[in-house]
Design a protein around this motif. Structure first.
Motif, PDB file in Angstrom:
ATOM      1  N   ASP A  15       0.817  -1.214   0.000  1.00  0.00           N
ATOM      2  CA  ASP A  15       0.000   0.000   0.000  1.00  0.00           C
ATOM      3  C   ASP A  15       0.852   1.267   0.000  1.00  0.00           C
ATOM      4  N   PHE A  16       2.121   1.158   0.397  1.00  0.00           N
ATOM      5  CA  PHE A  16       3.003   2.311   0.504  1.00  0.00           C
ATOM      6  C   PHE A  16       4.221   2.175  -0.401  1.00  0.00           C
ATOM      7  N   ALA A  17       4.053   1.498  -1.530  1.00  0.00           N
ATOM      8  CA  ALA A  17       5.173   1.267  -2.444  1.00  0.00           C
ATOM      9  C   ALA A  17       4.872   1.800  -3.846  1.00  0.00           C
ATOM     10  N   HIS A  18       4.164   2.960  -3.910  1.00  0.00           N
ATOM     11  CA  HIS A  18       3.754   3.516  -5.196  1.00  0.00           C
ATOM     12  C   HIS A  18       4.418   4.852  -5.516  1.00  0.00           C
ATOM     13  N   CYS A  19       5.365   5.266  -4.716  1.00  0.00           N
ATOM     14  CA  CYS A  19       6.050   6.545  -4.938  1.00  0.00           C
ATOM     15  C   CYS A  19       6.644   6.572  -6.347  1.00  0.00           C
ATOM     16  N   PHE A  20       6.516   7.716  -7.030  1.00  0.00           N
ATOM     17  CA  PHE A  20       7.081   7.827  -8.369  1.00  0.00           C
ATOM     18  C   PHE A  20       8.600   7.659  -8.347  1.00  0.00           C
ATOM     19  N   GLY A  21       9.238   8.090  -7.276  1.00  0.00           N
ATOM     20  CA  GLY A  21      10.689   7.978  -7.187  1.00  0.00           C
ATOM     21  C   GLY A  21      11.166   6.595  -6.812  1.00  0.00           C
ATOM     22  N   CYS A  22      10.599   6.035  -5.732  1.00  0.00           N
ATOM     23  CA  CYS A  22      11.173   4.793  -5.197  1.00  0.00           C
ATOM     24  C   CYS A  22      10.181   3.642  -5.065  1.00  0.00           C
ATOM     25  N   GLY A  23       8.969   3.827  -5.531  1.00  0.00           N
ATOM     26  CA  GLY A  23       7.971   2.769  -5.370  1.00  0.00           C
ATOM     27  C   GLY A  23       8.154   1.616  -6.333  1.00  0.00           C
ATOM     28  N   ARG A  24       8.320   0.429  -5.798  1.00  0.00           N
ATOM     29  CA  ARG A  24       8.489  -0.751  -6.660  1.00  0.00           C
ATOM     30  C   ARG A  24       7.194  -1.097  -7.397  1.00  0.00           C
ATOM     31  N   ASN A  26       5.247   1.137  -8.823  1.00  0.00           N
ATOM     32  CA  ASN A  26       4.988   2.152  -9.835  1.00  0.00           C
ATOM     33  C   ASN A  26       5.832   1.854 -11.071  1.00  0.00           C
ATOM     34  N   GLU A  27       5.216   1.218 -12.045  1.00  0.00           N
ATOM     35  CA  GLU A  27       5.944   0.791 -13.241  1.00  0.00           C
ATOM     36  C   GLU A  27       6.484   1.961 -14.063  1.00  0.00           C
ATOM     37  N   GLN A  28       5.845   3.139 -13.977  1.00  0.00           N
ATOM     38  CA  GLN A  28       6.311   4.305 -14.726  1.00  0.00           C
ATOM     39  C   GLN A  28       7.344   5.111 -13.941  1.00  0.00           C
ATOM     40  N   GLY A  29       7.545   4.789 -12.678  1.00  0.00           N
ATOM     41  CA  GLY A  29       8.446   5.556 -11.827  1.00  0.00           C
ATOM     42  C   GLY A  29       9.908   5.167 -12.003  1.00  0.00           C
ATOM     43  N   HIS A  30      10.747   5.832 -11.221  1.00  0.00           N
ATOM     44  CA  HIS A  30      12.193   5.598 -11.292  1.00  0.00           C
ATOM     45  C   HIS A  30      12.614   4.304 -10.596  1.00  0.00           C
ATOM     46  N   GLN A  31      11.884   3.896  -9.584  1.00  0.00           N
ATOM     47  CA  GLN A  31      12.173   2.688  -8.806  1.00  0.00           C
ATOM     48  C   GLN A  31      13.586   2.710  -8.216  1.00  0.00           C
ATOM     49  N   PHE A  32      13.927   3.842  -7.575  1.00  0.00           N
ATOM     50  CA  PHE A  32      15.202   3.941  -6.877  1.00  0.00           C
ATOM     51  C   PHE A  32      15.280   2.853  -5.815  1.00  0.00           C
ATOM     52  N   ARG A  33      16.483   2.313  -5.600  1.00  0.00           N
ATOM     53  CA  ARG A  33      16.715   1.228  -4.642  1.00  0.00           C
ATOM     54  C   ARG A  33      17.834   1.652  -3.695  1.00  0.00           C
ATOM     55  N   THR A  34      17.539   1.643  -2.404  1.00  0.00           N
ATOM     56  CA  THR A  34      18.473   2.133  -1.395  1.00  0.00           C
ATOM     57  C   THR A  34      18.870   1.008  -0.454  1.00  0.00           C
ATOM     58  N   GLY A  56      23.159  16.505 -23.014  1.00  0.00           N
ATOM     59  CA  GLY A  56      24.385  16.156 -22.302  1.00  0.00           C
ATOM     60  C   GLY A  56      24.330  16.293 -20.793  1.00  0.00           C
ATOM     61  N   PHE A  57      23.221  16.859 -20.269  1.00  0.00           N
ATOM     62  CA  PHE A  57      23.145  17.093 -18.824  1.00  0.00           C
ATOM     63  C   PHE A  57      21.793  16.678 -18.257  1.00  0.00           C
ATOM     64  N   VAL A  58      21.828  16.170 -17.013  1.00  0.00           N
ATOM     65  CA  VAL A  58      20.642  15.643 -16.335  1.00  0.00           C
ATOM     66  C   VAL A  58      19.809  16.785 -15.758  1.00  0.00           C
ATOM     67  N   TYR A  59      18.508  16.629 -15.863  1.00  0.00           N
ATOM     68  CA  TYR A  59      17.510  17.547 -15.309  1.00  0.00           C
ATOM     69  C   TYR A  59      17.604  17.587 -13.784  1.00  0.00           C
ATOM     70  N   GLY A  60      17.684  18.770 -13.217  1.00  0.00           N
ATOM     71  CA  GLY A  60      17.837  18.932 -11.775  1.00  0.00           C
ATOM     72  C   GLY A  60      16.696  18.365 -10.961  1.00  0.00           C
ATOM     73  N   GLY A  61      15.484  18.353 -11.507  1.00  0.00           N
ATOM     74  CA  GLY A  61      14.340  17.793 -10.783  1.00  0.00           C
ATOM     75  C   GLY A  61      14.489  16.302 -10.535  1.00  0.00           C
ATOM     76  N   LEU A  62      15.077  15.605 -11.492  1.00  0.00           N
ATOM     77  CA  LEU A  62      15.334  14.174 -11.294  1.00  0.00           C
ATOM     78  C   LEU A  62      16.314  13.993 -10.133  1.00  0.00           C
ATOM     79  N   ILE A  63      17.347  14.833 -10.101  1.00  0.00           N
ATOM     80  CA  ILE A  63      18.346  14.721  -9.042  1.00  0.00           C
ATOM     81  C   ILE A  63      17.721  15.035  -7.684  1.00  0.00           C
ATOM     82  N   ALA A  64      16.837  16.037  -7.626  1.00  0.00           N
ATOM     83  CA  ALA A  64      16.142  16.349  -6.377  1.00  0.00           C
ATOM     84  C   ALA A  64      15.298  15.158  -5.924  1.00  0.00           C
ATOM     85  N   SER A  65      14.660  14.495  -6.869  1.00  0.00           N
ATOM     86  CA  SER A  65      13.880  13.302  -6.544  1.00  0.00           C
ATOM     87  C   SER A  65      14.775  12.192  -6.001  1.00  0.00           C
TER      88      SER A  65
END
Length: 158
Positions: A15-24, A26-34, A56-65
């Protein structure tokens, strides 16, 4: 370390694994793993082509996420360890939300290389855990940040 084997996000309740950044879940999300890397935490992520600010450079919003989710995941790791558990124990992990987020961009972040977020537990005050985060592109420190994560209130948990 090329990847995180035992990620705390694998043990967030569904129920708590849907975050766009780290939710496993969320298939459209980044699925960060810590996970742990000694006494520090680490998240490794390779930005996609669409995550660019300019060619050539990464979007800052992704880095903030990345800093945000790495910080809350690191707080969950710290709390889980304080409870005598590690991710590989396969127990539901505590869940944290962002109380505050600070991000300082030191230099442009190049596209095409994996980013490595490294966290250090700074302090715990009640239900708040503060994590310092450094983000590296290869060996270059490109971003620093700080996340104060707050343990999710019981009223949100089932």
């Amino acid at each position: 370390m090329d990847q995180v084997t035992h990620a705390i996000q694998d043990y967030y309740p569904e129920d708590f694994a849907h975050c766009f950044g780290c939710g496993r879940m969320n298939e459209q999300g980044h699925q960060f793993r810590t996970g742990w890397d000694g006494d520090k935490t680490v998240t490794i992520y390779s930005p996609k082509e669409e995550h660019k600010a300019i060619p050539g450079f990464v979007y800052g919003g992704l880095i903030a996420s990345l800093v945000d989710c790495h910080g809350t995941g690191s707080a969950a790791l710290v709390k889980h360890r304080d409870n005598g558990l590690e991710p590989e124990d396969a127990e539901d992990a505590p869940r944290f939300v962002t109380g505050s987020l600070a991000v300082k961009y030191l230099k442009p972040t190049p596209q095409g290389v994996p980013l490595r977020a490294v966290g250090r537990h700074e302090k715990t005050e009640g239900k708040k855990i503060t994590i310092k985060v450094d983000v590296y592109a290869e060996d270059a420190l490109v971003v620093t940040g700080e996340v104060t994560a707050v343990e999710m209130p019981d009223t949100f948990k089932k």
